[in-house]
Scaffold this motif. Structure first.
Motif, short mmCIF file in Angstrom:
data_model
loop_
_atom_site.label_atom_id
_atom_site.label_comp_id
_atom_site.label_asym_id
_atom_site.label_seq_id
_atom_site.Cartn_x
_atom_site.Cartn_y
_atom_site.Cartn_z
N THR B 238 0.85 -1.19 0.00
CA THR B 238 0.00 0.00 0.00
C THR B 238 0.88 1.24 0.00
O THR B 238 2.10 1.16 0.09
CB THR B 238 -0.90 0.04 1.25
OG1 THR B 238 -0.08 -0.10 2.41
CG2 THR B 238 -1.95 -1.05 1.24
N GLY B 239 0.23 2.39 -0.10
CA GLY B 239 0.93 3.66 0.05
C GLY B 239 1.84 3.96 -1.11
O GLY B 239 1.66 3.46 -2.22
N PRO B 240 2.85 4.78 -0.89
CA PRO B 240 3.77 5.18 -1.96
C PRO B 240 4.41 4.01 -2.67
O PRO B 240 4.68 4.08 -3.87
CB PRO B 240 4.81 6.03 -1.23
CG PRO B 240 4.09 6.55 -0.04
CD PRO B 240 3.14 5.48 0.38
N ASN B 241 4.64 2.90 -1.98
CA ASN B 241 5.23 1.75 -2.62
C ASN B 241 4.33 1.23 -3.74
O ASN B 241 4.80 0.81 -4.80
CB ASN B 241 5.47 0.62 -1.62
CG ASN B 241 6.58 0.98 -0.64
OD1 ASN B 241 7.39 1.87 -0.92
ND2 ASN B 241 6.60 0.33 0.50
N LYS B 249 -3.32 3.67 -5.13
CA LYS B 249 -3.95 3.28 -3.87
C LYS B 249 -3.72 4.37 -2.85
O LYS B 249 -2.58 4.70 -2.53
CB LYS B 249 -3.28 2.01 -3.34
CG LYS B 249 -3.97 0.74 -3.70
CD LYS B 249 -3.19 -0.42 -3.08
CE LYS B 249 -3.89 -1.72 -3.35
NZ LYS B 249 -4.48 -2.33 -2.21
N ASP B 250 -4.81 4.95 -2.37
CA ASP B 250 -4.68 5.97 -1.34
C ASP B 250 -5.99 5.98 -0.57
O ASP B 250 -7.04 6.31 -1.12
CB ASP B 250 -4.42 7.34 -1.97
CG ASP B 250 -4.06 8.39 -0.93
OD1 ASP B 250 -4.58 8.29 0.19
OD2 ASP B 250 -3.24 9.29 -1.25
N GLU B 266 -5.22 14.79 -5.58
CA GLU B 266 -5.14 13.66 -6.51
C GLU B 266 -4.00 12.79 -6.02
O GLU B 266 -2.89 13.29 -5.82
CB GLU B 266 -4.80 14.23 -7.89
CG GLU B 266 -5.00 13.32 -9.05
CD GLU B 266 -6.46 13.19 -9.47
OE1 GLU B 266 -6.76 12.17 -10.08
OE2 GLU B 266 -7.27 14.09 -9.17
N PRO B 267 -4.21 11.49 -5.78
CA PRO B 267 -3.10 10.67 -5.31
C PRO B 267 -1.89 10.75 -6.26
O PRO B 267 -2.06 10.69 -7.48
CB PRO B 267 -3.69 9.26 -5.30
CG PRO B 267 -5.15 9.46 -5.19
CD PRO B 267 -5.46 10.74 -5.88
N VAL B 268 -0.73 10.89 -5.68
CA VAL B 268 0.50 11.00 -6.47
C VAL B 268 0.91 9.60 -6.91
O VAL B 268 0.98 8.69 -6.08
CB VAL B 268 1.62 11.63 -5.61
CG1 VAL B 268 2.91 11.69 -6.39
CG2 VAL B 268 1.21 13.00 -5.11
N ASP B 280 10.68 9.80 -5.32
CA ASP B 280 10.07 10.97 -5.96
C ASP B 280 8.59 11.08 -5.63
O ASP B 280 8.06 12.17 -5.42
CB ASP B 280 10.27 10.86 -7.48
CG ASP B 280 10.02 12.19 -8.15
OD1 ASP B 280 10.58 13.19 -7.66
OD2 ASP B 280 9.24 12.23 -9.12
N VAL B 281 7.92 9.92 -5.57
CA VAL B 281 6.50 9.94 -5.19
C VAL B 281 6.35 10.55 -3.80
O VAL B 281 5.46 11.37 -3.54
CB VAL B 281 5.91 8.51 -5.24
CG1 VAL B 281 4.60 8.44 -4.47
CG2 VAL B 281 5.71 8.08 -6.68
N ARG B 282 7.24 10.19 -2.93
CA ARG B 282 7.15 10.72 -1.56
C ARG B 282 7.44 12.21 -1.53
O ARG B 282 6.81 12.97 -0.81
CB ARG B 282 8.10 9.96 -0.64
CG ARG B 282 7.65 8.53 -0.46
CD ARG B 282 8.43 7.79 0.60
NE ARG B 282 7.89 6.44 0.70
CZ ARG B 282 8.47 5.36 0.20
NH1 ARG B 282 9.63 5.44 -0.41
NH2 ARG B 282 7.89 4.18 0.31
#
Lengths: 601, 392
Positions: B238-241, B249-250, B266-268, B280-282
């Protein structure tokens, strides 16, 4: 690609930046305004209820006795000692504190070589942050315990004034649970209650819905629980820790709720159980709370108890001094039947000194208890009190209880500002309402409303019932016309009640005079015991102080066969009488137990 | 182009599915990375078997940080659990507070005030920024770029100042309490927060220039630590991974809670699913959080009435029989509390779902094979794991 090689060198722009660290953090870095730092406690405000200790999930708080405190009154004499080796600074202790005495400063630096020092009593062990103004204080509107009392239903004034039915309805199950939930189980009430009833435990029984368990707890310390559940002076509620930031727990009503919710026929089974017969006989004079509590205890210990009662019904001052709208007689009768079920014999209409002599009792019984209450009214002895139209409150109340037709005139004046004055005023008001359809009654009290003796709710309800209460009025004379008929009471405005030495010596403003209209004047200024039953010899032998018999801490008089207890020793208070009864029962048992040991030799 | 190791040196898989590693052959070396090791996140440990520079087998060992919170809570009243839960995850404690409080409120039927919801959301976003700041420093540090950590630690400290003035504490805030929040925003908080946000934005720009536009960082992170999108569901990623693998997924968007329905975001996501993309997502998520904090502060309704709901007496608070699962999107992924009550004054069972459990244990154990020993630390950090939430 070239950018990726060069870009990292932009880090060099920080080369000449000032350091971001605080150079002297010990002095230059105060905690934020609501920082949860070291604890402060206003020890004078703190009541030592121990709620902070109860909520602490780290067991970091111990309540410890503090000697420096002034003699504890409404207070346990304990104060929280905090162990900073365990504290996690969650501040739940501050949040739950019943008085708001416990707060936190914004200080967070404390250097010490001795680890023991980090266990300390805030406010008692002086610290440099004691006077810090900033730090965590419980915000407004933020409570972890409910503050308002569950309302109890009662009859409206215009409905209740025309009858003697009980005014309050008692809690419903829902109301009782809401109210019982508010208790924090600190136990300050237990220490204050003269009979040391296990209040937090029976309140917990209500929360758990275990009424029979609750009833058992009640009767362990108080065989007059149904009575006390209605008319107790509830000193417990005056020390209740919930009163500091809200209403005190309605302990009295909760007690009543338990007794209301156990079927009458189950009482004896729940409370019962007595030791085998000892063959000892004890005589008790007066079937009031003190006498019957003693009888209850002694009967459980296996002794034979005979109670001699001059009146035709049991209950003593609880029956003959308190009107039925506060203390229904059927409740009282049930209470006494529970005591009788233990084998206690009550002889009604038996006046000692007349029907049976005191000496006979001394001869026939192993011990005698005098619990004769305060059935004689005191008089103001102002001019005109010898007129037949001047009555005493206790006499009238007794007559009403006995079902005598008490004729009340259209206008009445009551002298007195205590609960008895309210009782007689409200009783007479009911009779007036029944006879004339309206209430014309004036109560004149010596005290002003700021120092009033009667309970505030009594005063409030009296006003609701149309009774006119005038405060700070000193009675001077019963006004009597030429034909010898009482027409009213003359009073002066009270300037002060006590003189400079603190003695009772009222001074008046003679220019402020009122004549209160009334063809009956009732004196309700206090009561005393009718000790004529003792006879001259015994009266002489006994030790007296201000008209009351002197007893030792166990309730025994200077005559080794005679004990005294209740209102006649300590003044009017049912729960005190109950406590007295327990004490005396223990003492009598000890005494006759010794006698038994002697006879065996 | 993904890195391809020389597999000829690798041990064969036995019929039982285990690798046939003969340590006495001299070909392999057993190497412990952790629990005391600069290249490990927190208190866990990797047992690596290397062949030359390549990891042929990796095992994750946890248990160094077990404090038994879930069990402790079964012996604490509902209010007494409130100061415990934040300790389950040190760098981002607020999610524990939120999930626990929301679970208790749901089971006890308590409705909290609107403003308290906004303040809760604010705190969660502030905590997210902090957590990411710690991560960025760690990711750079794992590759030897210490200065990034100094910068991010500084701005994290500024955010801790905001936490301190809002909640009364810097790390364990203990502010989101069952029933609401403890207090309102202090006077002038919005202005000071804006200054802090500007500092964070400036620092993020520096980080972008020095860390992400950096040939070395790119060489060391691009194409390494690839997570195949097909693994996302089977491994519970889940999450940034997951988002770096292109799967948006957010929980904030999928199952909005608190006031997220009132916020624009908007979820990155990323595409390449390697260490660089995840970093970079984080980084972009922080930018989003900064924006969310601004949105929250500007849209928050005025205070009308108490922030705390009316609670029963907390000293003997009993909650009816029931169970619930409350989840939220923390900086590492889906954070959840499963709480069971049985009508008594204590939780019957509490189970905490920390995203690090899957990421650091099963996923890392799989991904670490075939990785160069020098990249292990960077790979592990890129999964952004916090051992305390693995061991409750």
């Amino acid at each position: 690609m070239m950018l990726d090689v060069l870009s990292p060198f932009r880090a060099w722009k920080n080369l000449f930046r000032d350091p971001v660290t605080v150079i002297d953090p010990l002095n230059d870095r105060p905690g934020a305004a609501r920082y949860r730092g070291f604890h402060q406690n206003d020890v004078d405000l703190c009541i030592g209820c121990g709620t902070c200790e109860a909520i602490c999930q780290n067991a970091a708080i111990d309540m410890v006795p503090v000697k420096q405190l002034e003699a504890p009154g409404k207070d346990s004499g304990l104060r929280p000692k905090i162990d900073y080796g365990r504290c996690c600074w969650c501040a739940l202790c501050v949040d739950v504190c019943m008085t708001g005495s416990l707060t936190m400063s914004n200080e967070y630096k404390w250097v010490e070589s001795d680890p023991e020092k980090f266990r300390f009593i805030p406010g008692v062990d002086k610290k440099y942050w004691d006077d810090a103004e900033l730090g965590y204080h419980r915000p407004e509107d933020y409570h972890l315990t409910p503050h308002t009392r569950a309302e109890m239903g009662e009859m409206e004034a215009d409905e209740r004034i025309s009858n003697f039915d009980e005014i309050v309805y008692g809690y419903t199950r829902e109301q009782a649970i809401i109210e019982a939930d508010r208790c924090v189980s600190c136990g300050l009430c237990v220490a204050t209650c003269p009979a040391h009833m296990s209040i937090p435990d029976y309140i917990a029984a209500i929360r758990d819905g275990d009424y029979e368990g609750g009833l058992k707890l009640l009767y362990e310390t108080n065989p007059f629980s149904q009575v006390c559940g209605r008319v107790c002076t509830h000193r417990c509620e005056t020390v209740c820790s919930a009163q500091h930031e809200g209403d005190p727990i309605a302990i009295r009503w909760l007690k009543r709720h338990i007794t209301d919710n156990v079927p009458a026929e189950k009482y004896a089974e729940i409370i019962g159980g007595k030791e085998p017969d000892t063959g000892k006989k004890i005589a008790i004079i007066g079937a009031g709370p003190a006498g019957l509590t003693t009888a209850f205890d002694l009967a459980k210990m296996g002794h034979k108890v005979v109670v001699h009662e001059a009146n035709s019904g049991p209950g003593g001052m609880a029956r003959y001094g308190i009107p039925e709208y506060r203390m229904p007689y059927d409740v009282l009768d049930h209470e006494v039947s529970v005591i009788e079920s233990l084998g206690v014999e009550i002889k009604y209409n038996t006046r000692i000194g007349k029907d049976i002599a005191m000496e006979e009792l001394q001869k026939d019984y192993d011990a005698v208890l005098l619990s004769i209450g305060l059935h004689l009214g005191r008089s103001t002895r102002i001019i005109g009190t010898d007129n037949p139209a001047v009555a005493k409150a206790v006499d009238l109340l007794r007559d009403i209880t006995n079902g005598k037709k008490v004729k009340v005139p259209e206008t009445v004046v009551v002298i007195g500002g205590g609960n008895v004055a309210m009782d007689i005023a409200r009783s007479v008001a009911r009779l007036q309402k029944q006879t004339y359809g309206e209430v014309k009654l004036t109560v004149t009290a010596l005290e002003d409303f700021d120092h009033f003796l009667a309970d505030p709710e009594e005063v409030k309800e009296s006003f609701e019932e149309g009774i006119n209460i005038l405060d700070a009025r000193g009675p001077q004379e019963i006004v009597i016309d030429d034909k010898g008929k009482v027409t009213g009471l003359r009073t002066w405005k009270v300037k002060s009640i006590f003189d400079e030495d603190g003695r009772f010596n009222p001074s008046y403003d003679e220019t402020d005079e009122i004549i209160h209209e009334g063809t009956l004047v009732i004196e309700a200024i206090g009561q005393m015991s009718d000790v004529s039953l003792l006879g001259e010899d015994l009266t002489e032998k006994l030790e007296w102080s201000r008209g009351r018999i002197v007893v030792d801490p166990d309730g025994r008089t200077n005559q080794e066969w005679l004990w005294a207890a209740g209102d006649c020793v300590h003044g009017p208070d049912i729960i005190h009488a109950v406590a007295d009864g327990h004490r005396v029962a223990k003492s009598i048992d000890k005494h006759i137990g010794k006698a038994k040991a002697k006879s065996k030799k | 182009m993904l890195y391809q190791p020389d597999r000829s040196q690798y041990p064969d898989m036995g019929p039982d599915g285990k690798l046939d590693i003969d340590l006495s052959s001299g070909k392999y070396l057993k190497l412990w990375q952790g629990p005391q090791h600069p290249g490990i996140t927190g208190n866990m440990s990797l047992e690596l078997t290397v062949c030359g520079d390549e990891v042929v087998e990796g095992k994750v060992h946890v248990g160094y940080l077990h404090r038994g919170f879930e069990k402790l809570m079964e012996r604490r009243s509902f209010i007494q659990c409130f100061p415990i839960v934040c300790r389950i995850c040190v760098p981002e404690p607020d999610f524990n507070e939120y999930c626990y409080a929301a679970a208790v409120e749901e089971l006890a039927g308590i409705e909290i005030s609107e403003r308290a919801k906004w303040i809760r959301t604010l705190i969660l976003e502030m905590g997210r920024i902090n957590s990411y700041m710690m991560y960025l420093g760690g990711q750079a540090g794992a590759l030897g770029m210490g200065v990034i950590g100094q910068w991010t630690t500084y701005v994290r400290d500024l955010m801790l100042d905001r936490f301190e003035e809002l909640t009364g504490a810097r790390i364990y805030h203990m502010f989101i309490i069952p029933g609401g929040v403890r207090d309102d925003l202090p006077a002038g908080f919005e202005d000071r927060m804006e200054e802090t946000l500007k500092e964070i934005e400036a620092t993020l720009k520096d980080v972008q220039e020095v860390m992400f536009q950096n040939a070395v960082f790119k060489k060391r992170t691009k194409g390494i630590g690839y997570i195949d999108p097909s693994l996302v569901d089977s491994y519970g990623i889940t999450g940034p991974n997951a988002r770096a693998a292109g799967i948006a997924k957010d929980v904030r968007a999928d199952q909005p809670y608190l006031v997220y329905p009132h916020l624009d975001f908007e979820p990155v996501t990323g595409k390449d699913s390697d260490i660089f993309t995840r970093s970079d997502v984080r980084r972009r998520d922080v930018i989003m959080s900064v924006d969310l904090v601004r949105q929250i502060l500007s849209r928050m309704p005025k205070k009308d009435g108490p922030l705390m709901a009316k609670l029963p007496n907390v000293l003997h608070w009993k909650i009816p029989r029931g169970e619930t699962y409350i989840r939220g999107e923390c900086s590492r992924g889906e954070y959840g509390f499963y709480v069971v009550t049985d009508g008594s004054g204590y939780p019957r069972r509490v189970n905490v779902r920390g995203p690090s459990y899957t990421h650091a244990m099963s996923l890392l154990q799989r991904m670490i094979v075939n990785v160069n020993i020098a990249d292990v630390a960077s790979l592990m950090v890129s999964l952004h794991t916090y051992p305390p939430e693995i061991e409750r």
